[in-house]
Design a protein around this motif. Sequence first.
Motif, PDB file in Angstrom:
ATOM      1  N   UNK A 136      -0.154 -10.801  -3.094  1.00 43.33           N
ATOM      2  CA  UNK A 136       0.289  -9.801  -2.102  1.00 43.33           C
ATOM      3  C   UNK A 136       1.960  -9.707  -2.260  1.00 43.33           C
ATOM      4  N   UNK A 137       2.435  -8.498  -2.096  1.00 43.38           N
ATOM      5  CA  UNK A 137       3.892  -8.531  -2.495  1.00 43.38           C
ATOM      6  C   UNK A 137       4.627  -8.599  -0.948  1.00 43.38           C
ATOM      7  N   UNK A 138       5.768  -9.144  -0.785  1.00 43.77           N
ATOM      8  CA  UNK A 138       6.377  -9.134   0.483  1.00 43.77           C
ATOM      9  C   UNK A 138       6.435  -8.174   1.434  1.00 43.77           C
ATOM     10  N   UNK A 139       6.661  -6.802   0.561  1.00 45.81           N
ATOM     11  CA  UNK A 139       6.794  -5.717   1.318  1.00 45.81           C
ATOM     12  C   UNK A 139       6.017  -4.401   0.591  1.00 45.81           C
ATOM     13  N   UNK A 140       5.568  -3.577   1.400  1.00 46.48           N
ATOM     14  CA  UNK A 140       5.054  -2.535   1.031  1.00 46.48           C
ATOM     15  C   UNK A 140       5.418  -1.232   1.644  1.00 46.48           C
ATOM     16  N   UNK A 141       5.887  -0.178   1.157  1.00 46.10           N
ATOM     17  CA  UNK A 141       6.280   0.935   1.815  1.00 46.10           C
ATOM     18  C   UNK A 141       5.425   2.356   1.477  1.00 46.10           C
ATOM     19  N   UNK A 180      -3.614   2.721   7.475  1.00 47.02           N
ATOM     20  CA  UNK A 180      -3.234   2.677   6.132  1.00 47.02           C
ATOM     21  C   UNK A 180      -2.300   1.467   5.869  1.00 47.02           C
ATOM     22  N   UNK A 181      -1.307   1.287   6.505  1.00 46.35           N
ATOM     23  CA  UNK A 181      -0.455   0.065   6.437  1.00 46.35           C
ATOM     24  C   UNK A 181      -1.085  -1.224   6.517  1.00 46.35           C
ATOM     25  N   UNK A 182      -2.197  -1.286   7.584  1.00 42.58           N
ATOM     26  CA  UNK A 182      -2.816  -2.573   7.787  1.00 42.58           C
ATOM     27  C   UNK A 182      -3.764  -2.890   6.959  1.00 42.58           C
TER      28      UNK A 182
END
Length: 219
Positions: free
Chosen positions: A200-205, A190-192
């Motif tokens: 694209x944002x710098x971080x996704x949680x 899911x994260x990959x």
Amino acid sequence: MDDADPYKSWRSAMARLVGSTDDLIRWQDRRYRFANEIGRLLTEPSGDRPVVDGAVLYGVYVSGVGLAYVGQTGDARRRLRDLPIGESHHLGMTVPPELWEKIIVVCWPLLADTLPQPARRTVTGLDPEVVGLALEHLVQVEYRPPLNARSRGANGTWRERRVIGSRSRGALHAHMVQSLYELVRDAWQDLSAPSPSEPTPPVRTTSAGRVVYPSAMND
């Protein structure tokens, strides 16, 4: 200069970047700011997600390679902040963080809490370091990250590491964390996946971890 040789081009570019005392200081400032920002995004609270600390599994992707390195730690806040700086980690010395595509972090204890009782009892009965090593081993078996495939030898050489058939602590306990690994693998995939946001944002949680994109931070 031979422009067809990337190594010579890299050395020439570096020579220009540190061509004077002022240039060297500017380069040191720029690199540390960038690495520090990656470390901050990897560990500090983001949105409604708390600080990343404790035990995690993490992986670094490089464009053109895919998953290049996987690691685990029981002290995420310290290890992840150091990862791009490279003070105690070889990765940043081999592939500078400016070239990292993304870093995936899975907080596996959160997933362990959702396991059915028998599997949860098995996992919580193990030393957390052993669980982390077992998960790291299973990722290596499945994805074969190249920077985990060798270890330093003598005289500037490298030795191939045996992953299949390994007798390491992680390998010997891998069968005991298989149920947890299935959850970790789902969270990892899911994260990959490509970021759903543009740009694209710098971080996704997510509820299981986060992904940081150094590639989105380069100016």
